[in-house]
Structure formats: C-alpha cells, structure tokens
Scaffold this active site. Structure first.
Site, PDB file in Angstrom:
ATOM      1  N   GLU A   1      14.064  -6.288  16.826  1.00  0.00           N
ATOM      2  CA  GLU A   1      14.590  -5.251  15.933  1.00  0.00           C
ATOM      3  C   GLU A   1      15.419  -5.911  14.833  1.00  0.00           C
ATOM      4  O   GLU A   1      16.289  -6.735  15.121  1.00  0.00           O
ATOM      5  CB  GLU A   1      15.462  -4.258  16.708  1.00  0.00           C
TER       6      GLU A   1
ATOM      7  N   GLY B   1       0.836  -1.194   0.000  1.00  0.00           N
ATOM      8  CA  GLY B   1       0.000   0.000   0.000  1.00  0.00           C
ATOM      9  C   GLY B   1       0.867   1.239   0.000  1.00  0.00           C
ATOM     10  O   GLY B   1       2.087   1.160   0.160  1.00  0.00           O
TER      11      GLY B   1
ATOM     12  N   ARG C   1       0.783  -1.673  20.323  1.00  0.00           N
ATOM     13  CA  ARG C   1       0.846  -3.122  20.528  1.00  0.00           C
ATOM     14  C   ARG C   1       0.973  -3.510  21.998  1.00  0.00           C
ATOM     15  O   ARG C   1       0.929  -4.696  22.334  1.00  0.00           O
ATOM     16  CB  ARG C   1       2.038  -3.699  19.760  1.00  0.00           C
TER      17      ARG C   1
ATOM     18  N   ASP D   1       7.434  -5.326   9.597  1.00  0.00           N
ATOM     19  CA  ASP D   1       6.957  -3.984   9.250  1.00  0.00           C
ATOM     20  C   ASP D   1       8.140  -3.023   9.314  1.00  0.00           C
ATOM     21  O   ASP D   1       8.564  -2.647  10.391  1.00  0.00           O
ATOM     22  CB  ASP D   1       5.867  -3.552  10.217  1.00  0.00           C
TER      23      ASP D   1
ATOM     24  N   SER E   1      -1.951   4.194   4.106  1.00  0.00           N
ATOM     25  CA  SER E   1      -3.054   3.500   3.426  1.00  0.00           C
ATOM     26  C   SER E   1      -3.835   2.578   4.351  1.00  0.00           C
ATOM     27  O   SER E   1      -4.924   2.135   4.014  1.00  0.00           O
ATOM     28  CB  SER E   1      -2.505   2.680   2.262  1.00  0.00           C
TER      29      SER E   1
ATOM     30  N   LYS F   1      -2.160  -0.211   5.599  1.00  0.00           N
ATOM     31  CA  LYS F   1      -1.550  -1.525   5.375  1.00  0.00           C
ATOM     32  C   LYS F   1      -1.029  -2.160   6.663  1.00  0.00           C
ATOM     33  O   LYS F   1      -1.194  -3.355   6.872  1.00  0.00           O
ATOM     34  CB  LYS F   1      -0.456  -1.453   4.304  1.00  0.00           C
TER      35      LYS F   1
ATOM     36  N   HIS G   1       3.965   3.135  17.623  1.00  0.00           N
ATOM     37  CA  HIS G   1       3.743   1.738  17.206  1.00  0.00           C
ATOM     38  C   HIS G   1       3.869   0.788  18.394  1.00  0.00           C
ATOM     39  O   HIS G   1       3.065  -0.133  18.550  1.00  0.00           O
ATOM     40  CB  HIS G   1       4.736   1.338  16.111  1.00  0.00           C
TER      41      HIS G   1
END
Length: 183
Positions: A69, A15, A60, A91, A19, A21, A56
């Site tokens: 990482e 994406g 989570r 990601d 978007s 994604k 992020h």
C-alpha cells in the site's frame, strides 16, 4: 533536477476510465516472469472504493502478487521495492496525486521524489495513470488544479519512461517505444 541512471525500465500506461489500462499493465508486468509487486495507491474512503479494492485483490489472488500500500509514500515504496528480480506495477498515479493534494502536500516536491525513485529503479516499473486532458475545463478551482497537476505528472513520467502506451477501448497504442541499442 538530475535523474540518476537506472538499471530497470519505466513504462507508463495511460488511458481514460475503464479503458483497459490496468489490465494491459498487469499483462506487461506478469510477462516479465519476475516476482510481482502490486503498489496500490487507492484509499478506501467509501463503500464503492472498498468494493473496487476487494475486486482488484481478488483478481490478483493466487497469481503470485505481493501488494504494498502506498497512498502517499510512493517514492519511498518504489525505491524500497524495485530490487533486481522483481517487477512493480503502480496502480495508479491518478489516485496517488489525489491523495497528495488532499493531504495538502507539496505536489512538486512529491513528484520530484517519485521521478528520482524511478530514475534509480533497479527493476521494471509499470505505472498506470489516467489521461484527464480530453474533457472540458472543470468549473471549480480544485478540479482545474488537479487536471493541471495530472497533466504535468503524466508529461514528466512520460519524458523519463522507456515506453508509453495509451489504452483506449482495451486497445494499446504505443506512443513511445524503447530505443534500439546502438552497436
């Protein structure tokens, strides 16, 4: 390059920026009911990226995610973490490729290593990547090289993926679905 048979599945979620994604990909991984491994490829080079990474992580928190990482050693992390009983979310491939290029590593060798690791995966792996081919031709050589490498990376991962989904405006469009098993 021969890709070994795998027991896990590979899903590529593409994406544009913002978007939806990543959210879509997280939903795919959490729906597995398996132990969740978030493979983060971002590096915090500036305050904005540090804030994004913190956001992020907060998103989570408390949901059973374990973060690993992998700004450069993505193939090794996929190989080490894709054990039965886990589901991996990578990601994203776009930041990983950026890191590879900035570190002046051999892009083709790194991509080949990732494809081998995905081919040997014993767990579901969902990878997020930006679709960068919709814009104009970049004016500088580095940006053009990045666009070309990113396009090839997406094509190669899509070729071995069981499922490929394009996300636009938060809406998924399936480009490739798993083949039905033959009786």
């Amino acid at each position: 390059m021969p890709i070994p048979a795998r027991r896990g599945t590979v899903t590529l979620v593409l994406g544009g920026a913002r978007s939806g994604k990543s959210r879509f990909a997280e939903g795919l991984v959490t729906a597995t009911g398996l132990d969740l491994v978030y493979v983060a490829t971002a590096q915090a080079f500036d305050d904005e990226m540090r804030e994004r990474i913190a956001r992020h992580r907060a998103d989570r928190a408390g949901e059973g995610w374990r973060t690993v990482e992998a700004p450069l050693a993505l193939a090794g992390v996929v190989a080490a973490e894709s054990a039965p009983g886990t589901a991996l979310l990578v990601d994203c491939l776009t930041l990983w490729l950026t890191n590879v290029m900035l570190a002046d590593l051999d892009v083709e060798r790194e991509v080949d290593g990732l494809l081998v690791a995905l081919g040997a995966a014993q767990a579901p792996v969902v990878l997020v990547s930006n679709e960068v081919g919709y814009g104009i031709v970049p004016e500088n050589a580095l940006a053009r090289a990045f666009r070309d490498h990113q396009g090839r990376l997406n094509q190669l991962v899509a070729a071995i993926a069981d499922r490929v989904t394009l996300v636009a405006a938060g809406l998924p469009l399936n480009l490739k679905l798993p083949k039905e098993p033959t009786p």
